[in-house]
Motif scaffolding. Structure first.
Motif, PDB file in Angstrom:
ATOM      1  N   ILE A  24      55.488   2.158  27.434  1.00 59.01           N
ATOM      2  CA  ILE A  24      55.493   1.838  28.862  1.00 59.01           C
ATOM      3  C   ILE A  24      56.795   1.110  29.174  1.00 59.01           C
ATOM      4  O   ILE A  24      57.158   0.149  28.492  1.00 59.01           O
ATOM      5  N   GLU A  26      59.272  -0.477  32.471  1.00 52.93           N
ATOM      6  CA  GLU A  26      59.342  -0.836  33.886  1.00 52.93           C
ATOM      7  C   GLU A  26      60.735  -1.350  34.175  1.00 52.93           C
ATOM      8  O   GLU A  26      61.360  -2.007  33.346  1.00 52.93           O
ATOM      9  N   LYS A  76      57.526   2.109  37.042  1.00 49.58           N
ATOM     10  CA  LYS A  76      56.799   1.845  35.797  1.00 49.58           C
ATOM     11  C   LYS A  76      56.297   3.203  35.303  1.00 49.58           C
ATOM     12  O   LYS A  76      55.674   3.944  36.067  1.00 49.58           O
ATOM     13  N   PHE A  77      56.576   3.501  34.038  1.00 49.82           N
ATOM     14  CA  PHE A  77      56.201   4.818  33.525  1.00 49.82           C
ATOM     15  C   PHE A  77      55.989   4.796  32.014  1.00 49.82           C
ATOM     16  O   PHE A  77      56.411   3.868  31.323  1.00 49.82           O
ATOM     17  N   ARG A  78      55.352   5.832  31.537  1.00 50.73           N
ATOM     18  CA  ARG A  78      55.226   6.077  30.107  1.00 50.73           C
ATOM     19  C   ARG A  78      56.305   7.094  29.751  1.00 50.73           C
ATOM     20  O   ARG A  78      56.486   8.079  30.466  1.00 50.73           O
ATOM     21  N   GLU A 101      54.871  10.206  32.168  1.00 46.24           N
ATOM     22  CA  GLU A 101      53.793   9.870  33.100  1.00 46.24           C
ATOM     23  C   GLU A 101      54.232   8.691  33.962  1.00 46.24           C
ATOM     24  O   GLU A 101      54.538   7.625  33.433  1.00 46.24           O
ATOM     25  N   VAL A 102      54.243   8.866  35.260  1.00 47.57           N
ATOM     26  CA  VAL A 102      54.594   7.784  36.178  1.00 47.57           C
ATOM     27  C   VAL A 102      53.347   6.952  36.441  1.00 47.57           C
ATOM     28  O   VAL A 102      52.291   7.482  36.775  1.00 47.57           O
ATOM     29  N   LYS A 103      53.484   5.642  36.282  1.00 49.03           N
ATOM     30  CA  LYS A 103      52.359   4.718  36.482  1.00 49.03           C
ATOM     31  C   LYS A 103      52.403   4.068  37.865  1.00 49.03           C
ATOM     32  O   LYS A 103      51.376   3.913  38.501  1.00 49.03           O
ATOM     33  N   ALA A 104      53.596   3.638  38.314  1.00 48.52           N
ATOM     34  CA  ALA A 104      53.722   2.955  39.603  1.00 48.52           C
ATOM     35  C   ALA A 104      55.167   3.006  40.058  1.00 48.52           C
ATOM     36  O   ALA A 104      56.081   3.101  39.241  1.00 48.52           O
ATOM     37  N   TYR A 105      55.362   2.933  41.366  1.00 43.44           N
ATOM     38  CA  TYR A 105      56.704   2.852  41.932  1.00 43.44           C
ATOM     39  C   TYR A 105      56.634   2.237  43.311  1.00 43.44           C
ATOM     40  O   TYR A 105      55.602   2.283  43.971  1.00 43.44           O
TER      41      TYR A 105
END
Length: 114
Positions: A24, A26, A76-78, A101-105
């Motif tokens: 992960i 960020e 934030k991504f994997r 994989e995108v987690k947040a932006y």
């Protein structure tokens, strides 16, 4: 045939459970004509960004919601750091990172990431 699938199952399950799904990350994402970069929070290292379907929604958000050219956006991504030869604009960066994989932006950078 049933025995074949049982053996195959027991061979593949350990591989799936130990597969590397990435780390992960960020930090700040910047997109532009000659820039497609990511800098982790608290770091001076910048990576050229690579992705396929995993980052398209995030990149479309960036294009429609940033107000200035090359404006940093929180991401934030994997993903994985890649050890590949690069050319063109990517040569100007410290490495290559792949988003899986995108987690947040957000267009708002958190205080720990400015």
């Amino acid at each position: 045939m049933k025995r074949y699938f049982s053996v195959l199952f027991f061979l593949l399950v350990p591989m799936a459970s130990t597969a590397d799904f990435g780390s992960i990350f960020e930090g700040k994402y910047i997109w532009g004509h000659e820039v497609h970069s990511f800098t982790p929070c608290g770091s001076n290292v910048s990576y050229w960004v690579s992705f396929d379907w995993a980052g398209r929604e995030m990149q479309n958000f960036y294009k429609t919601n940033t107000t200035q050219p090359y404006q940093p956006m929180y991401l934030k991504f994997r993903g994985h750091l890649l050890d590949e030869e690069v050319d063109g604009f990517a040569e100007q960066f410290d490495g290559l990172i792949r988003i899986s994989e995108v987690k947040a932006y957000s267009t708002d950078l958190p205080p720990h990431c400015k």
